[in-house]
Write an enzyme that holds these catalytic residues in place. Structure first.
Site, PDB file in Angstrom:
ATOM      1  N   GLU A 148       0.971  -0.778  -5.016  1.00  0.00           N
ATOM      2  CA  GLU A 148      -0.143   0.158  -5.084  1.00  0.00           C
ATOM      3  C   GLU A 148       0.498   1.535  -5.199  1.00  0.00           C
ATOM      4  O   GLU A 148       0.851   2.163  -4.211  1.00  0.00           O
ATOM      5  CB  GLU A 148      -1.038   0.069  -3.848  1.00  0.00           C
ATOM      6  CG  GLU A 148      -2.371   0.766  -4.056  1.00  0.00           C
ATOM      7  CD  GLU A 148      -2.540   2.095  -3.337  1.00  0.00           C
ATOM      8  OE1 GLU A 148      -3.500   2.809  -3.645  1.00  0.00           O
ATOM      9  OE2 GLU A 148      -1.714   2.458  -2.474  1.00  0.00           O
ATOM     10  N   ASP A 153       0.814  -1.208   0.000  1.00  0.00           N
ATOM     11  CA  ASP A 153       0.000   0.000   0.000  1.00  0.00           C
ATOM     12  C   ASP A 153       0.855   1.268   0.000  1.00  0.00           C
ATOM     13  O   ASP A 153       1.837   1.365   0.739  1.00  0.00           O
ATOM     14  CB  ASP A 153      -0.872  -0.043   1.265  1.00  0.00           C
ATOM     15  CG  ASP A 153      -1.809   1.123   1.360  1.00  0.00           C
ATOM     16  OD1 ASP A 153      -2.719   1.194   0.528  1.00  0.00           O
ATOM     17  OD2 ASP A 153      -1.621   1.967   2.248  1.00  0.00           O
TER      18      ASP A 153
HETATM   19  C1  GLC Z   1      -4.214   3.295  -0.240  1.00  0.00           C
HETATM   20  C2  GLC Z   1      -5.576   2.688  -0.023  1.00  0.00           C
HETATM   21  C3  GLC Z   1      -6.495   3.746   0.500  1.00  0.00           C
HETATM   22  C4  GLC Z   1      -5.942   4.318   1.773  1.00  0.00           C
HETATM   23  C5  GLC Z   1      -4.512   4.798   1.597  1.00  0.00           C
HETATM   24  C6  GLC Z   1      -3.843   5.086   2.903  1.00  0.00           C
HETATM   25  O1  GLC Z   1      -4.228   4.251  -1.225  1.00  0.00           O
HETATM   26  O2  GLC Z   1      -6.059   2.136  -1.205  1.00  0.00           O
HETATM   27  O3  GLC Z   1      -7.795   3.229   0.694  1.00  0.00           O
HETATM   28  O4  GLC Z   1      -6.735   5.387   2.208  1.00  0.00           O
HETATM   29  O5  GLC Z   1      -3.728   3.819   0.961  1.00  0.00           O
HETATM   30  O6  GLC Z   1      -3.523   3.893   3.568  1.00  0.00           O
END
Ligand code: GLC
Length: 644
Positions: A331, A289
């Site tokens: 991500e 993430d």
């Molecule tokens: C990523 C997740 C999102 C979250 C962010 C902070 O972008 O997809 O939902 O708010 O990380 O952890």
């Protein structure tokens, strides 16, 4: 000039520290042999990346030995079934490129808890799913916790969802059903209730060093000049005052999500340990993430710094040693041009993530739908690089986050200074603010009507399913949703379906929203799974039934036709119709996508690079009329040269 000069990527003779030799000497001989070979392969790169990051820190050599021992011990503890899976996947390293299909959901909204997810395995199998991404299920901080993205313990399951033994049982049953479980791994930040944050507030200097601190508003001002705002409405700024420390800690996201300081080697080694232990509980893929934010450098926007890639590559090496059958997915919701390094391309070259989200393609598909023009998809796909062996794109239509429009800025800026207004148009269109719009979404994090940030809403609501009254409107909305899903399936190495989209489920209801914790607009597309739609899935008289059958048609066609495999290169073909996207896969497959409400007839002779050859519709099995191929409004047609 390359950021990494003489970047080692090749295996050499591994000189193992004594402690490691001792550990291996007392281990099972077969495992020890395998591990020596993996160490020989991985150590050159691992040592290089870690020394770039940490060689100036005190006790670096001892710390590195501890990291190696920890990793090898986790490998020795790896359950036999997972150890065997690793060996299989090492022998077939592109196992994940053979037509996977993803499904993403919150555990509680889909099935109550982890045990409930086991009951849903037949549903996932019916759809053809082979990869299940369950949104954060580790123990979170007290709500609000950003839907679980503020983790209080990486070694425990959220007690509302189950415990570690439920997780192990779920991963075992999923594996038996041919489904790999993907877990979020929130690398960038922890909950303010995580023990490190608690101890930092209690005055522990060591734990304070695990976070970033800023002492004055002037310093904050200096940083903020270059930083982006992720939640400008609900969490403005990137710093949060912590009275116990009398300083501001770095919080890129919400104030209760404290960014970790990866300049501290222990932060890296502890996070790596937790990740590998989860892999030993049976997690087969990690969604890393917010990877872009892992390293801060004054004077920059603190995104995508070279150190981010050294960290991720070091993590990949450790994974390759202890759990090589595991996938790493970045991500990084960035413009396409910023993504190649996450696949190990560019100046920070080296094996890194196997998968990354193609968020530009996702956002561009929605813009194209609003504009009934595919130009922006052309621009995005023409900037999409070819990937190294073993890597693939995750394509998707919707996910648990908003549709972020700003990833498309580079494509628009390249076309002219006033082109960004197209994003505002898309945002207003999907918020239903434009005359003739069928969409029922909502703008996200934009206080003034002219600011563009993101759009919330379930796909079903955005394509007009929930506003449709007449059979024609239902049919058009169904076609729009299938068009987007079919494009994602055609392009993606790993296409992902978001829970409920297989049935055209609409937004979270107002009553439900009222009881949800926190003022986060993204709750609009986080409804509880709709059992009544699910019950209609085999009923061809219902919209849910039509959608479900068609979606399965595309999924099955992709499984059946080797010509549609992502092993064959994707090519963007010219078309005389601005509303039609024409994609060619290899020499034997075509995808035709009509983003407009008008009927289009295409002469494919002019477009197909292999010249005119007979082709068949991969779903209906009908022979295509290559000289006058008819595309109904919002139609998506896949043609292959293989006779069905
Ligand atoms: C990523 C997740 C999102 C979250 C962010 C902070 O972008 O997809 O939902 O708010 O990380 O952890």
């Amino acid at each position: 000039m390359s950021v990494i000069e003489d970047c080692p990527t090749l295996a050499g003779e591994a000189h193992l520290p004594v402690v490691l030799n001792d550990l291996l000497a007392h281990a099972d001989a077969d495992r020890a042999d395998v591990l020596r070979a993996r160490l020989a392969q991985e150590l050159p790169v691992l040592r290089d990346r870690l020394s770039r990051l940490y060689s100036n820190t005190p006790d670096y050599a001892q710390w590195l030995n501890r990291v190696l021992v920890q990793t090898v011990q986790i490998a020795l503890d790896r359950p036999a079934e997972l150890w065997a899976l690793d060996l299989q996947r090492e022998a077939n390293p592109n196992w994940h490129l053979q037509g996977m299909l993803g499904y993403c959901t919150y555990t509680d909204k889909f099935a109550g808890n982890l045990a409930g997810v086991r009951e849903r395995i037949p549903h996932l199998q019916e759809l053809g799913v082979t990869y299940l991404h369950l949104l954060p299920f580790l123990k979170p901080g007290t709500p609000p916790n950003d839907g679980g993205f503020a983790v209080a313990s990486y070694d425990e399951v959220d007690p509302h969802l189950g415990n570690l033994s439920d997780l192990q049982q779920l991963t075992r049953e999923l594996r038996a059903a041919g489904i790999s479980l993907c877990s979020d791994f929130v690398l960038n930040h922890v909950s303010h209730e995580h023990t490190w944050a608690v101890q930092a507030r209690a005055g522990s200097a060591q734990h304070q060093s695990f976070f970033h601190w800023v002492k004055s508003p002037e310093q904050i001002g200096q940083f903020e000049k270059n930083l982006v705002q992720i939640f400008p409405n609900t969490a403005p700024g990137n710093f949060t005052f912590v009275p116990e420390v009398n300083a501001w800690t770095w919080t890129t996201f919400y104030p209760y999500q404290w960014d970790l300081n990866y300049a501290q080697p222990v932060v890296f080694s502890e996070m790596a340990k937790s990740l590998l232990q989860l892999a030993n509980h049976g997690v087969e893929a990690f969604r890393l993430d917010s990877t872009g934010f892992l390293w801060k450098r004054a004077g920059t926007n603190c995104m995508n710094q070279p150190e981010v890639h050294w960290l991720l590559q070091a993590l990949r090496c450790l994974t390759n040693i202890a759990a090589p059958g595991t996938l790493l997915k970045a991500e990084a919701i960035m413009p396409t041009q910023d993504l190649p390094p996450y696949f190990g391309l560019g100046p920070t070259q080296g094996p890194e993530c196997h998968v990354a989200y193609h968020s530009s393609l996702m956002s561009a598909s929605w813009v194209a739908l609003a504009e009934e023009n595919t130009q922006i998809i052309h621009d995005v796909l023409s900037h999409t690089p070819a990937l190294p062996d073993g890597c693939t794109w995750m394509t998707y239509v919707r996910c648990h986050d908003d549709i972020g429009w700003n990833v498309l800025r580079p494509e628009l800026d390249a076309r002219g200074s006033d082109e960004r207004s197209r994003l505002l148009h898309a945002s207003q269109f999907f918020a239903g603010q434009i005359e003739g719009s069928y969409a029922k979404g909502a703008a996200f994090q934009a206080s003034d009507a002219n600011a563009v940030h993101g759009t919330n809403g379930m796909a079903g609501a955005l394509v007009g399913l929930t506003s449709a009254h007449t059979p024609e409107e239902h049919s058009a909305a169904t076609s729009r949703l299938l068009l987007l899903q079919s494009l994602s399936l055609f392009v993606g190495g790993l296409p992902l379906i978001y829970m409920g989209d297989e049935l055209g489920q609409g937004n979270t209801t107002a009553a439900e929203l009222a009881v949800r914790q926190g003022p986060d607009g993204r709750e609009l597309h986080r409804p509880v799974f709709d059992e009544s739609l699910f019950a209609q899935r085999h009923d061809s008289n219902t919209t849910a039934g039509i959608l479900y059958a068609m979606l399965r048609g595309y999924v099955n066609a992709k499984k059946q036709h080797a010509a549609l495999s992502t092993a064959h290169a994707l090519r963007l073909m010219p078309t005389p119709h601005p509303s039609v996207l024409l994609l060619q896969r290899g020499e034997e497959a075509l995808g035709l996508f009509n983003f407009s409400r008008t009927h289009v007839t295409l002469d494919l002779n002019a477009s197909f690079s292999s010249g005119l050859q007979p082709m068949w519709n991969a779903l209906t099995r009908e022979k295509a009329d290559m000289l006058a191929c008819s595309l109904m409004p919002y139609a998506a047609i896949w043609l292959t040269a293989q006779r069905p």
